[in-house]
Design a protein around this motif. Structure first.
Motif, mmCIF file in Angstrom:
data_model
loop_
_atom_site.group_PDB
_atom_site.id
_atom_site.type_symbol
_atom_site.label_atom_id
_atom_site.label_comp_id
_atom_site.label_asym_id
_atom_site.label_seq_id
_atom_site.Cartn_x
_atom_site.Cartn_y
_atom_site.Cartn_z
ATOM 1 N N ALA A 72 0.423 -3.401 9.532
ATOM 2 C CA ALA A 72 1.871 -3.356 9.358
ATOM 3 C C ALA A 72 2.540 -4.612 9.908
ATOM 4 C CB ALA A 72 2.437 -2.115 10.042
ATOM 5 N N GLY A 73 2.142 -5.009 11.112
ATOM 6 C CA GLY A 73 2.735 -6.189 11.717
ATOM 7 C C GLY A 73 2.483 -7.445 10.906
ATOM 8 N N TRP A 74 1.263 -7.545 10.373
ATOM 9 C CA TRP A 74 0.947 -8.713 9.550
ATOM 10 C C TRP A 74 1.721 -8.699 8.236
ATOM 11 C CZ3 TRP A 74 -1.695 -7.756 4.860
ATOM 12 C CH2 TRP A 74 -1.838 -8.892 4.072
ATOM 13 N N LEU A 75 1.753 -7.565 7.550
ATOM 14 C CA LEU A 75 2.320 -7.516 6.210
ATOM 15 C C LEU A 75 3.797 -7.899 6.201
ATOM 16 C CD1 LEU A 75 1.981 -6.946 3.220
ATOM 17 C CD2 LEU A 75 2.340 -4.512 3.692
ATOM 18 N N VAL A 76 4.552 -7.424 7.176
ATOM 19 C CA VAL A 76 5.985 -7.742 7.169
ATOM 20 C C VAL A 76 6.242 -9.175 7.633
ATOM 21 C CG1 VAL A 76 6.664 -5.336 7.489
ATOM 22 C CG2 VAL A 76 6.351 -6.797 9.493
ATOM 23 N N ARG A 77 5.260 -9.810 8.275
ATOM 24 C CA ARG A 77 5.434 -11.183 8.762
ATOM 25 C C ARG A 77 4.806 -12.215 7.834
ATOM 26 N NH1 ARG A 77 2.624 -10.990 14.261
ATOM 27 N NH2 ARG A 77 3.244 -13.194 14.373
ATOM 28 N N GLU A 78 4.011 -11.772 6.879
ATOM 29 C CA GLU A 78 3.340 -12.711 5.976
ATOM 30 C C GLU A 78 4.365 -13.488 5.151
ATOM 31 O OE1 GLU A 78 1.056 -15.098 4.476
ATOM 32 O OE2 GLU A 78 -0.123 -13.533 5.505
ATOM 33 N N GLU A 101 3.443 8.677 11.267
ATOM 34 C CA GLU A 101 2.759 7.466 10.821
ATOM 35 C C GLU A 101 3.037 7.174 9.346
ATOM 36 O OE1 GLU A 101 1.167 9.024 14.428
ATOM 37 O OE2 GLU A 101 1.194 9.988 12.450
ATOM 38 N N LEU A 102 3.101 8.208 8.529
ATOM 39 C CA LEU A 102 3.389 8.006 7.114
ATOM 40 C C LEU A 102 4.813 7.482 6.913
ATOM 41 C CD1 LEU A 102 1.719 11.209 5.633
ATOM 42 C CD2 LEU A 102 0.849 8.864 5.504
ATOM 43 N N THR A 103 5.735 7.963 7.729
ATOM 44 C CA THR A 103 7.109 7.465 7.656
ATOM 45 C C THR A 103 7.163 5.987 8.023
ATOM 46 O OG1 THR A 103 7.970 9.659 8.213
ATOM 47 C CG2 THR A 103 9.459 7.795 8.491
ATOM 48 N N VAL A 104 6.361 5.606 9.016
ATOM 49 C CA VAL A 104 6.288 4.186 9.381
ATOM 50 C C VAL A 104 5.757 3.363 8.213
ATOM 51 C CG1 VAL A 104 5.107 2.511 10.865
ATOM 52 C CG2 VAL A 104 6.080 4.588 11.861
ATOM 53 N N LEU A 105 4.755 3.872 7.501
ATOM 54 C CA LEU A 105 4.234 3.139 6.342
ATOM 55 C C LEU A 105 5.314 2.933 5.286
ATOM 56 C CD1 LEU A 105 0.655 4.642 5.786
ATOM 57 C CD2 LEU A 105 1.296 2.521 6.958
ATOM 58 N N LEU A 106 6.134 3.947 5.049
ATOM 59 C CA LEU A 106 7.241 3.784 4.103
ATOM 60 C C LEU A 106 8.204 2.706 4.586
ATOM 61 C CD1 LEU A 106 8.090 7.477 3.148
ATOM 62 C CD2 LEU A 106 6.895 5.784 1.746
ATOM 63 N N ASP A 107 8.471 2.681 5.875
ATOM 64 C CA ASP A 107 9.369 1.657 6.412
ATOM 65 C C ASP A 107 8.760 0.262 6.268
ATOM 66 O OD1 ASP A 107 11.352 3.452 7.109
ATOM 67 O OD2 ASP A 107 10.614 3.729 9.157
ATOM 68 N N VAL A 108 7.446 0.165 6.413
ATOM 69 C CA VAL A 108 6.776 -1.124 6.243
ATOM 70 C C VAL A 108 6.919 -1.608 4.801
ATOM 71 C CG1 VAL A 108 4.503 -2.252 6.202
ATOM 72 C CG2 VAL A 108 5.149 -0.811 8.138
ATOM 73 N N VAL A 109 6.753 -0.704 3.849
ATOM 74 C CA VAL A 109 6.939 -1.070 2.442
ATOM 75 C C VAL A 109 8.366 -1.563 2.213
ATOM 76 C CG1 VAL A 109 7.049 -0.171 0.087
ATOM 77 C CG2 VAL A 109 5.122 0.432 1.562
ATOM 78 N N ALA A 110 9.337 -0.832 2.752
ATOM 79 C CA ALA A 110 10.738 -1.250 2.600
ATOM 80 C C ALA A 110 10.977 -2.597 3.262
ATOM 81 C CB ALA A 110 11.669 -0.188 3.183
ATOM 82 N N ASP A 111 10.453 -2.783 4.461
ATOM 83 C CA ASP A 111 10.613 -4.062 5.152
ATOM 84 C C ASP A 111 10.060 -5.203 4.308
ATOM 85 O OD1 ASP A 111 11.753 -2.798 7.324
ATOM 86 O OD2 ASP A 111 9.930 -2.825 8.543
#
Length: 279
Positions: free
Chosen positions: A121-127, A163-173
């Motif tokens: 998650a940290g990598w994907l939103v910072r890539e 955790e699944l809610t966090v994944l949705l937030d990562v997609v949105a981010d």
């Protein structure tokens, strides 16, 4: 080792060679994940590692292998347009294979999978390197590969509602992050990852409604008058369209399908008002 050595391995059903220690083979394949040669990277290193993981070769070594792949996500992070993207992008694919193996065989403690989820998650939103196909070097596709990893994480029994809610937030981010247009299927891959979350049947509509609204707001954002507005709104709009398509047409419907379709249609009506005669 020469490329001929690995070609021979690939041509023999990718069986583990017996002439060298596994640790040495793994180290070499890991280095090859960052190769600028798509044959070495896409057709050799990644499929061999994925095959060995799925066959259980690394079952006793899975935490260490996954940690090594997670470390690869930091190499050159923040750069764009450089060759470092290949190591990050293909490391996340192999890390997803480690998670997929745990999904099937329950080999890892919860803490380790959650740790890897945080790293992804940290990598994907910072890539920042969002290139798809790179002429002469093949596919970089970091965002698409990250989306695939999110989809694999969504299938983990270690992931509950939080955790699944966090994944949705990562997609949105990711779709809301300032970025060049994602033009190589990434919105579709992010939508597919979202569908993997929704198929867990744990995330209620009360969480999905504000999540869709957040993405929709990004798709209608107004930037400075001297900038191209599509550089801000294009990616979230493409994602909303991709998700609507998959929710509507997926052969395996989700349990919130009808209500979520209403939310998505409402969002698309707003973001496409200029084309629909709606105000």
């Amino acid at each position: 080792m020469s490329s001929g050595y690995w070609h021979d391995v690939a041509s023999t059903a990718m069986e583990v060679p017996r002439d060298r220690p596994l640790v040495d083979l793994t180290a070499e394949l890991t280095t090859m994940l960052g190769s600028t040669d798509p044959v070495e990277r896409d057709e050799t290193a990644y499929p061999i590692l994925a095959t060995w993981i799925a066959a259980g070769v690394y079952d006793d070594l899975l935490p260490g292998l996954g940690d090594g792949m997670a470390a690869g996500l930091t190499q050159g992070l923040g750069e764009s347009g450089t060759d470092s993207v290949f190591r990050r992008s293909f490391s996340v694919l192999v890390l997803a294979e480690c998670i997929r193996r745990d999904n099937a065989e329950s080999l890892l403690p919860t803490g380790k999978v959650l740790e890897w989820g945080d790293r992804v998650a940290g990598w994907l939103v910072r890539e920042r390197d969002v290139r798809g196909f790179v002429p002469g070097r093949g596919w970089a596709h970091a965002v698409a590969h990250g989306a695939d990893a999110v989809g694999t994480l969504a299938g983990s029994s270690h992931f509950g509602l939080t955790e699944l809610t966090v994944l949705l937030d990562v997609v949105a981010d990711r779709v809301l992050a300032p970025s060049p247009p994602l033009t190589s299927g990434e919105p579709d891959r992010l939508a597919a990852a979202t569908m993997a979350v929704l198929r867990r049947r744990l995330v209620p509509l009360r969480i999905l409604e504000p999540w869709v609204a957040r993405v929709s707001a990004g798709a209608t954002a107004v930037g400075p008058p001297d900038t191209d507005p599509y550089l801000v709104t294009g990616n979230p709009e493409a994602f909303l369209r991709a998700l609507h398509l998959q929710v509507a047409l997926a052969p395996e419907p989700i349990d919130v399908r009808a209500d979520l379709l209403l939310e998505l249609v409402g969002a698309l009506r707003v973001t496409n008002a200029a084309y629909l005669g709606a105000r």
